[in-house]
Write a protein that holds these residues in place. Structure first.
Motif, PDB file in Angstrom:
ATOM      1  N   GLN A 244      -4.740 -28.294 -35.237  1.00 44.79           N
ATOM      2  CA  GLN A 244      -4.310 -29.913 -34.795  1.00 44.79           C
ATOM      3  C   GLN A 244      -5.000 -30.011 -33.450  1.00 44.79           C
ATOM      4  O   GLN A 244      -5.279 -29.306 -32.663  1.00 44.79           O
ATOM      5  N   VAL A 245      -5.685 -31.379 -33.526  1.00 46.42           N
ATOM      6  CA  VAL A 245      -6.479 -32.033 -32.437  1.00 46.42           C
ATOM      7  C   VAL A 245      -5.875 -33.182 -32.256  1.00 46.42           C
ATOM      8  O   VAL A 245      -5.317 -33.942 -33.162  1.00 46.42           O
ATOM      9  N   ILE A 246      -5.989 -33.647 -30.895  1.00 50.98           N
ATOM     10  CA  ILE A 246      -5.823 -35.151 -30.678  1.00 50.98           C
ATOM     11  C   ILE A 246      -7.008 -35.997 -30.436  1.00 50.98           C
ATOM     12  O   ILE A 246      -7.848 -35.461 -29.165  1.00 50.98           O
TER      13      ILE A 246
ATOM     14  N   THR B 264      -4.095 -32.956 -38.060  1.00 50.23           N
ATOM     15  CA  THR B 264      -4.213 -31.560 -38.480  1.00 50.23           C
ATOM     16  C   THR B 264      -5.167 -31.505 -39.477  1.00 50.23           C
ATOM     17  O   THR B 264      -4.605 -32.065 -40.698  1.00 50.23           O
ATOM     18  N   GLY B 265      -6.085 -31.026 -39.381  1.00 49.85           N
ATOM     19  CA  GLY B 265      -7.060 -31.036 -40.456  1.00 49.85           C
ATOM     20  C   GLY B 265      -7.761 -32.111 -40.560  1.00 49.85           C
ATOM     21  O   GLY B 265      -8.470 -32.491 -40.044  1.00 49.85           O
TER      22      GLY B 265
ATOM     23  N   PHE C 260       2.161 -36.251 -25.426  1.00 46.62           N
ATOM     24  CA  PHE C 260       2.042 -36.277 -26.718  1.00 46.62           C
ATOM     25  C   PHE C 260       1.004 -35.408 -27.211  1.00 46.62           C
ATOM     26  O   PHE C 260       1.075 -35.016 -28.495  1.00 46.62           O
ATOM     27  N   SER C 261      -0.073 -34.935 -26.583  1.00 42.66           N
ATOM     28  CA  SER C 261      -1.068 -34.165 -26.744  1.00 42.66           C
ATOM     29  C   SER C 261      -0.608 -32.795 -26.661  1.00 42.66           C
ATOM     30  O   SER C 261      -1.281 -31.853 -27.469  1.00 42.66           O
ATOM     31  N   GLY C 262       0.331 -32.434 -25.714  1.00 43.07           N
ATOM     32  CA  GLY C 262       0.492 -31.123 -25.705  1.00 43.07           C
ATOM     33  C   GLY C 262      -0.944 -30.227 -25.166  1.00 43.07           C
ATOM     34  O   GLY C 262      -1.610 -30.721 -24.512  1.00 43.07           O
ATOM     35  N   ALA C 263      -0.875 -28.910 -25.546  1.00 44.48           N
ATOM     36  CA  ALA C 263      -1.904 -28.234 -25.226  1.00 44.48           C
ATOM     37  C   ALA C 263      -2.798 -28.108 -26.341  1.00 44.48           C
ATOM     38  O   ALA C 263      -3.905 -27.405 -26.472  1.00 44.48           O
ATOM     39  N   SER C 264      -2.910 -29.039 -27.298  1.00 44.20           N
ATOM     40  CA  SER C 264      -3.814 -29.245 -28.603  1.00 44.20           C
ATOM     41  C   SER C 264      -5.090 -29.554 -27.808  1.00 44.20           C
ATOM     42  O   SER C 264      -5.273 -30.227 -26.889  1.00 44.20           O
TER      43      SER C 264
END
Length: 233
Positions: free
Chosen positions: A49-51, A77-78, A126-130
Motif C-alpha cells: 500500500q502506497v500513498i 495497494t498494488g 489519511f496516509s498513516g505510515a504507508s
C-alpha cells in the motif's frame, strides 16, 4: 489492467481535510513511532500500500516563503485504487499569476480553506505510515520536510518513492521527464493536469503501470528496486 479499468477503481467516497479541529499531537507521536518500526521493503509491490500524492504550491522554495495551496493523494495497494484525499490550504495573499493560470486556483477558494497544519495533519491521518510516492519527488519532499518541522516539530520520516526510480529500471533509455510526457508514453490519458488530485491520479496510474513492468522483469519488492537502482546510478 488498462488505464480505464484502473480509473474505475477510484473511490466515490473521497477522504477530505475540510473539517475543523485541533492538532492531534498524540496521533503525530504515534505516527512517528509507526514510521520507525514499519517494514515495507520486503512486501511484494503488488501487495504494497502506497500513498501517491501531489502538492500545488506558490513556488519552489518553502524556506523562502513559498506555501502549499492544495494537497491531493490516492491510496493504492498494488495496482488497486482504494481511496482519495484532497484539500485546499488556506492562503490569504495574492496567488502568483503564473501559478493561478496553471492551477486554476483562486484566492476566494483558499481564504476559508483549512489552515496548513490542519490540512497536512489530515493528510498524515489519511496516509498513516504507508510509503509515499510522487513524480520527481524533490519538490514534495522539500515542502513536507519544512511543514513537518514548522507545524509539528517533527522530522518528515515517511519513506518517499520517486516514480523515476521505477522507469529508470524498466526503461533506462526513457527520455521523458514531465508527468504528461511519461503518461502519454504509457498511453495514460492526461486529464486534470496541474490540479493536485488530478496529478496524483495520473501519478498513481503511472505507478500501477511500472509496478506491472517491474514484476515482469522479476523486480517484485522495494528492496529489489533499490538494489537495481544502485547498479545504474
Amino acid at each position: 489492467m488498462g488505464f480505464n479499468d484502473f480509473m474505475k477503481n477510484l473511490s466515490g467516497n473521497r477522504f477530505t481535510g475540510l473539517q475543523g479541529g485541533r492538532h492531534d499531537m498524540a496521533f503525530m507521536r504515534s505516527l512517528q513511532r509507526d514510521l520507525k518500526t514499519k517494514q515495507t521493503t520486503s512486501i511484494p509491490l503488488n501487495e504494497l500500500q502506497v500513498i501517491v500524492f501531489d502538492l500545488e504550491t506558490t513556488g519552489f522554495h518553502p524556506d523562502k516563503g513559498d506555501q502549499i495551496l492544495s494537497i491531493g493523494a490516492v491510496k493504492v495497494t498494488g495496482r488497486r485504487v482504494e481511496d482519495e484525499y484532497y484539500s485546499l490550504v488556506r492562503f490569504i495573499e495574492e496567488i502568483p499569476p503564473l501559478v493561478k493560470e496553471l492551477t486554476g486556483l483562486d484566492e476566494s477558494e483558499l481564504v476559508n480553506a483549512p489552515e496548513p497544519a490542519e490540512a497536512i495533519e489530515q493528510f498524515f491521518k489519511f496516509s498513516g505510515a504507508s510509503p509515499l510516492v510522487a513524480h520527481h519527488a524533490s519538490h514534495e519532499k522539500a515542502f513536507m520536510t519544512y511543514a513537518s518541522r514548522k507545524y509539528f516539530r517533527a522530522p518528515f520520516s515517511h519513506r518517499l518513492i520517486d516514480t523515476s526510480f521505477m522507469y529508470r529500471i524498466a526503461e533506462p533509455d526513457n527520455p521523458y521527464v514531465r508527468l504528461e510526457d511519461c503518461c502519454e508514453h504509457n498511453k495514460i490519458p492526461v486529464v486534470g493536469r496541474h490540479h493536485a488530485l488530478g496529478d496524483a491520479r495520473l501519478t498513481a496510474a503511472l505507478w500501477a503501470v511500472y509496478v506491472e513492468k517491474l514484476q515482469k522483469m522479476g523486480v517484485t519488492t522495494l528492496s529489489q528496486v533499490y538494489e537495481r537502482l544502485a547498479t545504474i546510478r
